[in-house]
Design an enzyme around this catalytic site. Structure first.
Site: not given
Length: 535
Positions: A358-360, A377
């Site tokens: 759930d993150t970038t 995120t």
């Protein structure tokens, strides 16, 4: 070359390169990427989320960490969910409540930090105006966003019986979500479909004109607070107006003669450095890559790091974090002795593991040698979208321990602990590697393996981030599907429980830039849809 960008979305990399080609520096480009990522990957991050970044501008004497984590509402209390607690995921990423109120809906939302973080970085260290840096993201939002394979993969995740809410259910939670993310017949949009979110476009335009003040103290803030008050959320105008970015010094370590700088607690950089210090006690380069002994050493080092993280890594404003001891050479040597002796560390967890996706991230280096690494995120998406604003809020409250008296327990205004570890490595005084990874609790193991792959095994950055990985955050060693069965059979014969992922590219998704023979090269983990791109 004006610079190089690596990001988990091709559209975001393109936005960063566009800014570099206009003469912007690495900070300008990173912030353009960040806003773009919130448009093209809106459940990974966005203006309702939070993050951290490390900025190094050697010629200007700048080296700083900006931390803009989400905060628990000022009305939160340590015992507010104590009677609802039912467990924790085996990877340690999510605390589970019997009514899932920390996972979906207004009670799951913490005060967002991304807008404050982006704009403070830009105003202090960038060279361009906010509206110009936001222009690529606004243009992308106006024309619509094509659903990419990884976006749809994330939406379609089935949590089965692990106690968490499926993302598809969160996309349906709000009226805006039902309009934006679903086809007219009610089915979830598929790869190749176009997302149109004019409310988000308008909100971005308002921020481009009014800056962070509009989000935290102006009209947008009032819309957020009114929606929260009407639907049981904890965020108030006071929470928004009180939000401040925290500036910190990096925490430092060393790996094979390279200096390592990463983000201090409650971020994951300290854990990354501890893990690297343990691995440095072994001549990994003399081993066959991903051999039984290599993976045994990796697994035990990860388990000891996890034991220390669970015991100590919280918000240092609220708990004492013994960083000097955890990062000391003596501590690393003592743990290495136990690993050499064949001792198995015990990290019991109750639930099955998942790779929190759930993150970038984005990493940028410009022609002047300025370097930026950023991780941001939603934590997990909350499902909440305020009518008229278009963006989804973070679900950061699921990362707080509902049990009082622990390092990760709830407290008003507290930042949740985070595995984020935007990291720079230095040869002398100049950056030689810039890395970041999404993946929740898998971030630190993923980054450590990527760094070791470059330093110990001579891989290019593209090879290093794509090589098969393991994680060991519990008594079980979780392996990517490209780890040979013969290797895992041998580990099982040593007494290790093994869990094989169906994914070829599993456990975090490191992205990075490395200086080799005087030129920067990039690598994007194939798990995501991203790329490295030169300006």
């Amino acid at each position: 070359m004006r610079g190089i960008v690596v990001a988990a979305q091709p559209e975001a990399a393109e936005a960063g390169v566009e800014i570099l080609r206009q003469g912007g520096n690495a900070v300008d480009a990173a912030i353009a990427c960040a806003f773009s990522q919130g448009v093209v990957d809106p459940q990974m991050c966005g203006i309702g989320g939070f993050g951290a970044m490390q900025i190094c501008m050697p010629k200007q004497g700048v080296h700083s960490v900006l931390e803009f984590f989400a905060r628990a509402p000022l009305s939160a209390t340590p015992e507010m969910w104590a009677d609802k607690f039912i467990g924790q995921s085996r990877d340690g990423f999510v605390f589970l409540l019997d009514d899932q109120s920390n996972d979906i809906g207004y009670g799951s939302v913490g005060t967002p930090g991304n807008v404050a973080g982006y704009t403070e970085a830009l105003s202090r260290f960038g060279t361009m105006k906010l509206r110009d840096v936001m222009a690529p993201a606004i243009a992308q939002s106006r024309r619509g966003v094509m659903v990419r394979p990884y976006v749809h993969y994330y939406w379609a995740l089935d949590h089965g019986n692990d106690g968490q809410v499926n993302v598809e259910d969160k996309l349906r939670f709000s009226e805006t979500g039902r309009q934006v993310y679903f086809r007219p017949d009610g089915r979830l949009k598929r790869p190749g479909d176009i997302l149109r979110n004019p409310e988000m476009t308008r909100t971005l335009e308002r921020i481009a004109e009014g800056g962070a003040d509009s989000f935290y103290r102006g009209d947008i803030a009032r819309e957020i607070a009114a929606d929260m008050a009407a639907r049981g959320g904890g965020i108030t105008l006071e929470d928004l107006a009180a939000y401040r970015v925290r500036e910190k010094s990096p925490c430092w370590g060393e790996y094979r003669g390279l200096r390592v700088a990463s983000n201090p607690p409650p971020a994951g950089g300290g854990s990354l450095i501890e893990l690297l210090h343990i691995l440095a006690q072994f001549d990994l380069g003399a081993l066959e890559h991903n051999s039984v002994e290599h993976l045994r050493i990796l697994a035990e080092a990860m388990k000891w790091m996890t034991i220390d993280k669970d015991a100590h890594m919280g918000d240092p404003d609220f708990v004492d974090v013994p960083m000097e001891r955890l990062l000391s050479a003596a501590h690393a040597r003592a743990l290495a002795v136990r690993i050499r002796a064949g001792e198995k560390a015990a990290v019991p967890r109750a639930e099955e593991p998942r790779d929190p996706p759930d993150t970038t991230v984005v990493c940028v280096v410009d022609a002047a040698g300025n370097a930026v690494s950023m991780t941001h995120t939603l934590g997990i998406p909350s499902g909440v979208i305020t009518p008229g604003l278009g963006f989804m809020y973070n679900g950061c409250m699921s990362g707080f321990d509902p049990r009082p008296g622990r390092a990760a327990s709830i407290a008003p205004g507290k930042s949740r602990a985070s595995a984020m570890a935007p990291t720079l490595l230095f040869e002398g005084d100049a950056p030689c590697m810039v890395l970041a990874a999404p993946g929740g609790t898998y971030i630190v193991p993923a980054l450590a393996q990527a760094i070791s792959n470059v330093v110990d095994f001579g891989m290019s950055m593209a090879e290093a981030v794509a090589a098969p990985r393991i994680v060991a955050l519990s008594d079980t060693i979780d392996v990517a599907n490209r780890i040979p069965h013969g290797t895992t059979d041998a580990l099982a014969a040593l007494g290790y429980p093994i869990a094989r992922s169906y994914q070829s590219y599993a456990f975090g998704a490191p992205h990075g830039l490395a200086l080799r023979d005087g030129a920067w090269q990039g690598g994007a983990d194939p798990q995501r849809d991203g790329m490295a791109m030169r300006a």
